[in-house]
Design a protein around this motif. Structure first.
Motif, PDB file in Angstrom:
ATOM      1  N   UNK A  21      -8.935  17.464  -4.062  1.00 45.57           N
ATOM      2  CA  UNK A  21      -9.730  15.997  -4.458  1.00 45.57           C
ATOM      3  C   UNK A  21      -8.609  14.994  -4.942  1.00 45.57           C
ATOM      4  N   UNK A  22      -7.515  15.500  -5.692  1.00 41.97           N
ATOM      5  CA  UNK A  22      -6.642  14.684  -6.088  1.00 41.97           C
ATOM      6  C   UNK A  22      -5.748  13.992  -4.855  1.00 41.97           C
ATOM      7  N   UNK A  23      -5.548  14.649  -3.828  1.00 40.30           N
ATOM      8  CA  UNK A  23      -4.855  14.467  -2.780  1.00 40.30           C
ATOM      9  C   UNK A  23      -5.516  13.288  -1.965  1.00 40.30           C
ATOM     10  N   UNK A  24      -6.859  13.635  -2.003  1.00 44.42           N
ATOM     11  CA  UNK A  24      -7.796  12.694  -1.256  1.00 44.42           C
ATOM     12  C   UNK A  24      -7.767  11.311  -1.834  1.00 44.42           C
ATOM     13  N   UNK A  25      -7.897  11.403  -3.257  1.00 44.01           N
ATOM     14  CA  UNK A  25      -8.136  10.223  -4.077  1.00 44.01           C
ATOM     15  C   UNK A  25      -6.721   9.251  -3.787  1.00 44.01           C
ATOM     16  N   UNK A  26      -5.577  10.034  -3.806  1.00 46.05           N
ATOM     17  CA  UNK A  26      -4.391   9.393  -3.521  1.00 46.05           C
ATOM     18  C   UNK A  26      -4.190   8.555  -2.369  1.00 46.05           C
ATOM     19  N   UNK A  27      -5.013   8.994  -1.286  1.00 41.64           N
ATOM     20  CA  UNK A  27      -5.047   8.128  -0.059  1.00 41.64           C
ATOM     21  C   UNK A  27      -5.462   6.707  -0.320  1.00 41.64           C
ATOM     22  N   UNK A  28      -6.241   6.636  -1.612  1.00 45.26           N
ATOM     23  CA  UNK A  28      -6.746   5.292  -1.791  1.00 45.26           C
ATOM     24  C   UNK A  28      -6.226   4.609  -2.820  1.00 45.26           C
ATOM     25  N   UNK A  48       2.064   8.186   0.837  1.00 48.30           N
ATOM     26  CA  UNK A  48       3.192   7.794   1.430  1.00 48.30           C
ATOM     27  C   UNK A  48       2.765   7.280   2.833  1.00 48.30           C
ATOM     28  N   UNK A  49       1.598   6.605   2.967  1.00 47.23           N
ATOM     29  CA  UNK A  49       1.073   6.078   4.531  1.00 47.23           C
ATOM     30  C   UNK A  49       1.383   4.700   3.928  1.00 47.23           C
ATOM     31  N   UNK A  50       2.091   3.934   5.031  1.00 48.73           N
ATOM     32  CA  UNK A  50       2.325   2.469   5.002  1.00 48.73           C
ATOM     33  C   UNK A  50       0.991   2.030   5.527  1.00 48.73           C
ATOM     34  N   UNK A  51       0.557   0.879   4.590  1.00 52.28           N
ATOM     35  CA  UNK A  51      -0.651   0.252   4.822  1.00 52.28           C
ATOM     36  C   UNK A  51      -0.373  -1.320   5.530  1.00 52.28           C
ATOM     37  N   UNK A  52       0.677  -1.737   4.954  1.00 55.96           N
ATOM     38  CA  UNK A  52       0.883  -3.232   5.543  1.00 55.96           C
ATOM     39  C   UNK A  52       2.392  -3.704   5.278  1.00 55.96           C
ATOM     40  N   UNK A  53       2.848  -4.315   5.979  1.00 54.92           N
ATOM     41  CA  UNK A  53       4.280  -5.125   5.789  1.00 54.92           C
ATOM     42  C   UNK A  53       4.017  -6.678   6.053  1.00 54.92           C
ATOM     43  N   UNK A  54       4.523  -7.493   4.981  1.00 60.54           N
ATOM     44  CA  UNK A  54       4.586  -8.844   4.994  1.00 60.54           C
ATOM     45  C   UNK A  54       5.929  -9.204   5.242  1.00 60.54           C
ATOM     46  N   UNK A  55       6.393  -9.997   6.031  1.00 58.70           N
ATOM     47  CA  UNK A  55       7.709 -10.555   6.460  1.00 58.70           C
ATOM     48  C   UNK A  55       7.411 -11.991   6.162  1.00 58.70           C
ATOM     49  N   UNK A  56       8.671 -12.682   5.445  1.00 57.84           N
ATOM     50  CA  UNK A  56       8.708 -14.098   5.358  1.00 57.84           C
ATOM     51  C   UNK A  56       9.281 -14.434   7.006  1.00 57.84           C
ATOM     52  N   UNK A  57       8.800 -15.654   7.192  1.00 56.06           N
ATOM     53  CA  UNK A  57       9.390 -16.301   8.463  1.00 56.06           C
ATOM     54  C   UNK A  57      10.940 -16.409   8.322  1.00 56.06           C
ATOM     55  N   UNK A  58      11.430 -16.701   7.340  1.00 59.83           N
ATOM     56  CA  UNK A  58      12.920 -16.666   7.278  1.00 59.83           C
ATOM     57  C   UNK A  58      13.641 -15.644   7.673  1.00 59.83           C
ATOM     58  N   UNK A  59      13.203 -14.398   7.312  1.00 67.95           N
ATOM     59  CA  UNK A  59      13.673 -13.191   7.845  1.00 67.95           C
ATOM     60  C   UNK A  59      13.817 -13.001   9.493  1.00 67.95           C
ATOM     61  N   UNK A  60      13.034 -13.689  10.003  1.00 69.77           N
ATOM     62  CA  UNK A  60      12.835 -13.308  11.465  1.00 69.77           C
ATOM     63  C   UNK A  60      13.946 -13.934  12.631  1.00 69.77           C
ATOM     64  N   UNK A  61      14.587 -14.836  11.746  1.00 69.80           N
ATOM     65  CA  UNK A  61      15.948 -15.495  12.530  1.00 69.80           C
ATOM     66  C   UNK A  61      17.134 -14.619  12.509  1.00 69.80           C
ATOM     67  N   UNK A  62      17.176 -13.337  11.572  1.00 69.68           N
ATOM     68  CA  UNK A  62      18.328 -12.801  11.842  1.00 69.68           C
ATOM     69  C   UNK A  62      17.790 -11.025  11.696  1.00 69.68           C
ATOM     70  N   UNK A  63      18.125 -10.481  13.101  1.00 73.47           N
ATOM     71  CA  UNK A  63      17.731  -9.117  13.095  1.00 73.47           C
ATOM     72  C   UNK A  63      18.184  -8.203  12.284  1.00 73.47           C
ATOM     73  N   UNK A  64      19.482  -8.250  12.065  1.00 76.24           N
ATOM     74  CA  UNK A  64      20.320  -7.143  11.165  1.00 76.24           C
ATOM     75  C   UNK A  64      19.757  -7.363   9.595  1.00 76.24           C
TER      76      UNK A  64
END
Length: 108
Positions: A21-28, A48-64
């Motif tokens: 039950x705790x493992x299931x709760x940790x999904x939320x 440890x499941x990635x739900x979202x990633x938000x990237x500021x537009x300024x980071x898109x100019x430099x791939x590295x």
């Protein structure tokens, strides 16, 4: 003696159900990790499941630079989620352990 053994078996079964039950709760349970300058934000569950990633537009100019930000922030998020996950599961498991002399030494 067998009464104690049956009681311990019942307690172990109950603990297994609580862990599940705790493992299931940790999904939320969502955790948020940000880069130091808030240009990248990662949301991850305590399992440890990635739900979202938000990237500021300024980071898109430099791939590295973006790759470096992703690696650092994702690793911090995974580490934090792992800490929460392990602490929650350990608390449930320890709570449900039968009282066996000497077992405390193994649980530390």
């Amino acid at each position: 003696m067998f009464g104690d053994l049956m009681g311990m078996m019942g307690k172990l079964k109950e603990t297994q159900e609580k862990v599940k039950a705790t493992k299931e709760r940790l999904n939320h349970v969502s955790l948020e990790e940000k880069s130091s300058d808030d240009l990248l934000k990662v949301t991850i569950t305590a399992n440890r499941k990635i739900k979202s990633i938000q990237i500021d537009d300024s980071l898109l100019a430099d791939k590295e630079q973006l790759e470096d930000y992703l690696i650092l922030t994702l690793n911090k998020a995974i580490e934090r989620a792992t800490e929460v996950n392990e602490a929650e599961l350990a608390a449930v498991a320890k709570e449900g352990m039968p009282n066996i002399p000497g077992m405390d030494a193994f649980l530390k």
